[in-house]
Write an enzyme that holds these catalytic residues in place. Structure first.
Site, short mmCIF file in Angstrom:
data_model
loop_
_atom_site.label_atom_id
_atom_site.label_comp_id
_atom_site.label_asym_id
_atom_site.label_seq_id
_atom_site.Cartn_x
_atom_site.Cartn_y
_atom_site.Cartn_z
N GLU A 97 -54.97 -8.07 10.41
CA GLU A 97 -53.55 -8.43 10.60
C GLU A 97 -52.91 -8.82 9.28
O GLU A 97 -51.74 -8.54 9.03
CB GLU A 97 -53.43 -9.56 11.64
N SER A 213 -62.44 -7.86 20.67
CA SER A 213 -62.53 -8.04 22.13
C SER A 213 -63.89 -8.53 22.62
O SER A 213 -64.37 -8.10 23.66
CB SER A 213 -62.12 -6.75 22.86
C1 PEP Z 1 -59.76 -11.09 15.75
O1 PEP Z 1 -58.55 -11.10 15.64
O2 PEP Z 1 -60.46 -11.48 14.81
C2 PEP Z 1 -60.32 -10.62 17.02
C3 PEP Z 1 -61.54 -10.16 17.00
O3 PEP Z 1 -59.52 -10.65 18.13
P1 PEP Z 1 -59.94 -10.32 19.64
O4 PEP Z 1 -61.24 -10.99 19.91
O5 PEP Z 1 -58.82 -10.86 20.47
O6 PEP Z 1 -60.05 -8.83 19.74
#
Ligand code: PEP
Length: 250
Positions: A97, A213
């Site tokens: 991000e 996830s």
């Molecule tokens: C993250 O942003 O580091 C991440 C792994 O998010 P999520 O577990 O929601 O996919």
């Protein structure tokens, strides 16, 4: 020795009360002997959460970013020096991000890595490919190149402060997870590449986390892969119950 790590990335979530409750529930948990828990919390809560978790020697707090310069006229930014001055032990760098929404390039990240290390911070360094790159089969080369561009030149001693988080972009916050086999094959490739870039001992000792996830229902299977040393967890780290389940999944 490789550490088993369950790291939460709260991102820009929680208000103060929610953050305190979440940290308190985790601090009250009986964490397995060989597991390290890291909480990536928003800057404004770092000191409070550190205070809540301080008595538990298995829990550490982490910032989610730092600036590439030591100090100066960078309104709104937070430096590694500041984090060091309030004894924050970890920082997450290179999250997809940050790369995507804040245009963080591998070279900028190299500067951030250097300044974070100079200030005694441990780093969770994130790498990962987009779906397009995976579809054309270039994912391993792409991820190894991210590592080369930002970490090459570090000493073996400095590499002791680095944890890698492999986070395929297509699996972050999408509900889609890399299969345990996909995760294992990338983690193995990363470890092998780190062996070439540094040496075998560095490769054997570095913890490589999977992110994308991770939830209570899939953590156990993913964490059981030989080159997966834990997870960096976004969404599922915001609920005490689910994160605690994940902590107990090793
Ligand atoms: C993250 O942003 O580091 C991440 C792994 O998010 P999520 O577990 O929601 O996919």
């Amino acid at each position: 020795m490789r550490k088993k790590i369950a790291a939460g990335n709260w991102k820009m979530n929680t208000n103060f009360e929610e953050a305190v409750q979440l940290a308190q529930s985790i601090a009250d948990t009986n964490i397995p002997e060989d597991v390290t828990v890291i909480l990536g919390v928003p800057f404004v809560y770092l000191q409070k959460i550190k205070g809540i978790t301080n008595d538990n020697d298995k829990i550490f707090v982490s910032a989610q970013n730092c600036h590439q310069n030591e100090n100066g006229a960078y309104t709104g930014e937070i430096s590694a020096t500041m984090l060091n001055s309030i004894e924050i032990p970890y920082v997450i760098l290179g999250h997809s991000e940050r790369r995507e929404y804040f245009s963080e390039t591998p070279l900028l990240l190299k500067d951030k890595v250097d300044i974070a290390l100079k200030n005694g911070l441990n780093i969770i360094f994130c790498v990962g490919e987009s779906l397009d790159i995976r579809k054309v089969g270039k994912h391993q080369a792409y991820v190894c190149d991210q590592i080369r561009q930002s970490l090459k030149g570090l000493t073996s001693e400095e590499m002791k402060s680095i944890t890698i988080a492999y986070e395929p972009i297509w699996a972050i916050g999408t509900g889609e997870t890399a299969s345990p086999t996909q995760a294992q094959s990338m983690h193995k490739a990363i470890r092998q590449y780190i062996g070439e870039l540094f040496d075998r001992k560095v490769a054997e000792n570095i913890s490589i986390l999977y992110g994308g996830s991770v939830k209570p229902g899939n953590a156990r299977e993913i964490f059981s892969m030989p080159d997966v040393d834990g997870g960096l967890v976004g969404g599922a780290s915001l609920k005490a119950d689910s994160f605690i389940d994940i902590i107990k999944s090793f």
